[in-house]
Scaffold this active site. Sequence first.
Site: not given
Length: 304
Positions: A26, A87, A141, A143, A160
């Site tokens: 990425e 982003k 997210s 994601d 995290k």
Amino acid sequence: MFEKYLDISEEVKLALANNKAVVALESTIISHGMPYPKNVETALNVEKIVRDNGAIPATIAILNGRLKVGLSPEEIEFLGKAPNVQKTSRRDIPFIISKGLTGATTVASTMILAAMAGIKVFATGGIGGVHRGAETSFDISADLLELAQTDVAVVCAGAKSILDIALTLEYLETNGVPVVGYQTDELPAFYTSKSGFGVDYRVDTPKELAQALKTKWDLKLKGGMIVANPIPAAYEMDPNVINDAILEAVKQQNEQGVKGKESTPFLLAKVKELTGGDSLDSNIQLVYNNAKVGAQIAVELSKL
Ligand code: PSU
Ligand code: MN
């Protein structure tokens, strides 16, 4: 249809045509994750580690409105230095293209571009997840939804603890995304190898992981997999230092009302600021380790 927006480098094209192992990488980590010139140096080293382990690297981004799979060293350098790199997650892709902008891809959008190109394995540092306080902020997210629907395995160092790890795992379970521990029974927490949470399955070899991926996709069980690979012990951080920094970062986020796509970059930058250079060194080393394991998995997958 998507082909007209997509440029795949000659090297990556050739590798894919010959069923050679390819690893997607990425670019948000380059533009938003690390300072220049460490970001460029790290990105180039990651590519070298992928090669040393028998696969071809494909760093992914959007440059001047073109979807790019496989950046040249010059393009990586450009991305690492350029101001105004956006982003770019799933929702942003059409606008970054139509406005001719340069976008760094997140885990979600890197998965999308990798899948367009036919790449099955992607290595990175950390993924987005369900944030602390998500029960009121709804900050989850993109994601995670990408992992539920796009057929790419993501090798990372766990989640995290800027995130609510328990909620992240529940969300992944609901969406049918397997969380696999690579040579570990415990989910790693990025800077540390322990999070206090287990994984769904433990796998000890790249071959076993490749077989599980092939089986999932043979069965048309769409979506990816999280391969959680712990940071090497020598580079682990003191959990107290990192957890204090995270608590302080989340506190400042709430005080300043930081939301939306800014929340993750804000938290990552604050944690970095509060822990000095130590967290950057750990971050780099865990990405290297993921690049190695990602390449090994891609090599095994190409043999099946
Ligand atoms: N977590 C990290 N490092 C990162 C990111 C997340 O430890 O660099 C980046 C990745 O690109 C990830 C994105 O896909 O942040 C998630 O952002 P958001 O939470 O806004 O979806
Ligand atoms: Mn978010």
